[in-house]
Design a protein around this motif. Structure first.
Motif, short mmCIF file in Angstrom:
data_model
loop_
_atom_site.label_atom_id
_atom_site.label_comp_id
_atom_site.label_asym_id
_atom_site.label_seq_id
_atom_site.Cartn_x
_atom_site.Cartn_y
_atom_site.Cartn_z
N ILE A 148 0.83 -1.20 0.00
CA ILE A 148 0.00 0.00 0.00
C ILE A 148 0.87 1.25 0.00
N LEU A 149 1.92 1.26 0.81
CA LEU A 149 2.82 2.42 0.85
C LEU A 149 3.48 2.64 -0.50
N TRP A 150 3.94 1.55 -1.11
CA TRP A 150 4.57 1.67 -2.43
C TRP A 150 3.56 2.18 -3.47
N ASN A 151 2.36 1.62 -3.45
CA ASN A 151 1.36 1.99 -4.45
C ASN A 151 0.96 3.45 -4.32
N TYR A 212 13.46 -6.11 -4.51
CA TYR A 212 14.45 -5.11 -4.12
C TYR A 212 15.01 -4.37 -5.34
N THR A 213 15.22 -5.10 -6.41
CA THR A 213 15.76 -4.49 -7.64
C THR A 213 14.79 -3.46 -8.21
N PHE A 214 13.53 -3.84 -8.31
CA PHE A 214 12.52 -2.92 -8.85
C PHE A 214 12.34 -1.70 -7.94
N LEU A 215 12.32 -1.94 -6.62
CA LEU A 215 12.17 -0.83 -5.69
C LEU A 215 13.35 0.13 -5.75
N THR A 216 14.55 -0.41 -5.92
CA THR A 216 15.75 0.44 -6.00
C THR A 216 15.68 1.36 -7.22
N ILE A 217 15.25 0.81 -8.35
CA ILE A 217 15.12 1.65 -9.56
C ILE A 217 14.05 2.71 -9.35
N ASN A 218 12.95 2.34 -8.71
CA ASN A 218 11.90 3.32 -8.39
C ASN A 218 12.44 4.44 -7.52
N LEU A 319 9.98 3.79 3.24
CA LEU A 319 9.26 3.08 4.29
C LEU A 319 8.71 1.75 3.76
N ALA A 320 8.23 1.77 2.52
CA ALA A 320 7.74 0.53 1.90
C ALA A 320 8.87 -0.49 1.78
N LEU A 321 10.05 -0.03 1.42
CA LEU A 321 11.21 -0.93 1.31
C LEU A 321 11.50 -1.58 2.66
N CYS A 322 11.36 -0.84 3.75
CA CYS A 322 11.59 -1.39 5.09
C CYS A 322 10.61 -2.53 5.37
N PHE A 323 9.36 -2.37 4.97
CA PHE A 323 8.37 -3.42 5.19
C PHE A 323 8.67 -4.65 4.33
#
Length: 348
Positions: A148-151, A212-218, A319-323
């Motif tokens: 939800i945080l990421w979205n 993790y890879t996709f979140l890092t690029i984001n 914060l989403a990455l932490c979850f």
């Protein structure tokens, strides 16, 4: 509803049958994966990606309908209003027709017997029952919050980028380049999720590493925009090529991550409660989604700089990455194998 079918397709491969624990450990932890052991996640990825691609294809068709109507009937204030009504009418009819056809191909799943209780209070009691299951399925709830945080950060960043693109290049909503920009966004999204679907079975990294890879690029795309806050910096979405590079990187990885989220979340859900858990994700997303736009609007009104609203989106994604890091995928899958007795109160 669409997402609720993903775990059904995944379970048809036997992930939660005999030997399920061994397969889970192999699928999640092993870098040297056997496709036979991870076929459940692979099938889930295929179903999730194809569902998103069909949705994006529908958006492309809707855009084409709008372009054709505008070209044939002309522009102008009055024509624009009528064109809009005609476009949504045609799109709505197509949605009904193809939805009715697609209904014949959806697996028929028998639902639970309706408990002998007042329907007025049934939804509320089931929601309370769902919240009580946090202790039983903590990993699923952790991933749900991270998702939800990421979205929220993803959707709000997209809206900021659309405004910044038009402001920086001096474009209107009806300009040809902005129309091209809208089409390329959908095309990049389709390419990203499809690429992940084909790469996932063969590249020997676990599913969380993909996330993790996709979140890092984001995060890098968001950080790039924050760098451009200073007037003395010449980068940070201040030139045309930067916008198209960002669109390719951000939307392709975001679409792939959205597909991955649905697969990962589905693998942690108890049998028979898939619709409830996916409904919880949608409900919480809608209930909290208004907060960040309000914060963004306040920041924009005070700073008159569209790059400042990227800061709360960057913080939300961190914060989403932490979850995501906090979520233990293997434990979540094992929890899902345990029978669910949380509905006992509802059945009374």
């Amino acid at each position: 509803m669409e997402s609720s079918y993903i775990p059904l397709f995944m379970r048809s491969t036997g992930l939660f049958g005999s030997g399920g624990r061994t397969r889970i450990q192999s699928a999640v932890q092993s870098r040297k994966r056997d496709p036979a052991q991870t076929r459940s996640l692979i099938r889930g990825a295929r179903v999730s990606v194809l569902g998103l691609v069909v949705g994006n294809f529908g958006s492309i068709v809707a855009l084409l309908i709008g372009l054709i109507i505008t070209h044939v009937r002309g522009q102008g204030a009055l024509n624009g209003y009528r064109n809009f009504l005609l476009a949504i009418t045609i799109a709505g009819c197509l949605t009904i027709v193809f939805g009715a056809i697609g209904g014949f191909f959806i697996p028929s799943v028998k639902g639970k017997t309706r408990p002998p209780t007042n329907l007025l209070f049934l939804s509320a009691r089931r929601f309370v029952s769902l919240l009580k299951s946090i202790r039983k399925y903590p990993e699923a709830f952790k991933l749900c919050i991270g998702w939800i945080l990421w979205n929220t950060a993803y959707s709000n960043f997209n809206s900021v980028m659309a405004l910044l693109f038009r402001e920086t290049l001096g474009l209107g909503s009806g300009d040809k380049e902005y129309t091209v920009w809208t089409f390329t966004a959908l095309i990049f999204a389709c390419c990203g999720s499809i690429s992940w679907m084909f790469a996932f079975p063969y590249i020997k990294i676990n599913i969380k590493t993909w996330a993790y890879t996709f979140l890092t690029i984001n995060l890098l795309c968001l950080l790039w925009g924050c760098i451009g806050i200073s007037k003395h910096v010449t980068i940070g979405y201040k030139h045309r090529p930067e916008f198209y590079i960002e669109q390719f990187l951000f939307l392709s990885t975001s679409s792939a991550l959205r597909s991955l989220n649905r697969v990962l979340y589905a693998s942690m859900l108890p049998v028979g409660r898939e619709a409830q858990f996916f409904g919880l994700e949608i409900t919480l997303d809608l209930a909290t989604g208004w907060i960040n736009p309000l914060v963004q609007g306040t920041i924009q009104n005070r700073t008159h700089n569209l790059r400042f609203p990227m800061i709360p989106n960057l913080l939300l994604m961190l914060l989403a990455l932490c979850f995501y890091i906090w979520t233990k995928v293997e434990k979540g899958m094992e929890d899902a194998k345990i029978g669910d007795g949380d509905d006992d109160e509802v059945r009374k």
